[in-house]
Design a protein around this motif. Structure first.
Motif: not given
Length: 207
Positions: A62-85
């Motif tokens: 929540l640091e500097d944010n009104l709402y919770l924001c994720s902090t996990i880093e990932s590659s674009d490939f991994e993000l797109l794989q999760k998006a597909k699922l």
């Protein structure tokens, strides 16, 4: 001095009434594991609820944010794989409910990665993303386990964590009798993903 958690406890115990919006910030103000455990002790499946809420809280900041924001880093490939699922989960749900139009849209949508600036106004439009959200939301409301003022207030508090209905439903899934894979959304969200479904594309960007 009264705290939001104290208000929550007397509300759940039937000793006072508050509008559900009063608890919108409950898990942002009281985000430690003991506080989460206390807040959820009034519900069946409390242990499962605690695991999910704490899992989400620990995956963001929540640091500097009104709402919770994720902090996990990932590659674009991994993000797109999760998006597909996540897109596949939406397609399966639409098919199970017999919404052939939305099922076909999800099935044929092509993944397209871009920057958040490209899609700033996208969620304000009448687009399939919102149609799927409405479809799922209607089913969630019909399948809530308790249908009490306390349960409605809990889901308001869960929504308040990140202003995200899907994430709220993931956390509260033990209280929803619905066959839907909300975990695939959490796995996408925790990598910072945002997805917008058009009639032929699933736009993916990072928060």
């Amino acid at each position: 001095m009264s705290t939001l958690l104290n208000d929550w406890c007397i509300f759940c115990e039937g000793k006072a009434y508050f509008d559900k919006s009063h608890f919108l910030a409950l898990f942002k103000v009281h985000s430690s594991l003991p506080e989460i455990t206390k807040a959820l002790s009034y519900f069946p499946q409390a242990d499962s609820l605690v695991l999910r809420v704490n899992e989400v809280i620990q995956a963001g900041t929540l640091e500097d944010n009104l709402y919770l924001c994720s902090t996990i880093e990932s590659s674009d490939f991994e993000l797109l794989q999760k998006a597909k699922l996540w897109l596949q989960a939406q397609a399966s749900f639409c098919k199970a409910l017999g919404d052939d139009e939305l099922y076909r849209i999800c099935q044929r949508a092509k993944l397209l990665y871009g920057s958040k600036d490209q899609f700033n106004d996208y969620d304000k439009l009448a687009v399939p993303s919102n149609w799927v959200l409405e479809l799922v939301g209607d089913q969630v409301r019909d399948c809530m386990l308790l249908n009490t003022e306390q349960e409605y207030a809990l889901f308001e508090a869960l929504y308040g964590v990140a202003a995200d209905y899907y994430l709220a439903w993931y956390m509260g899934q033990p209280l929803i009798k619905l066959d839907f894979d909300f975990r695939s959304y959490f796995d996408f969200w925790r990598l910072g993903g945002i997805g917008y479904l058009s009639k032929d594309k699933f736009f993916v960007c990072r928060r």
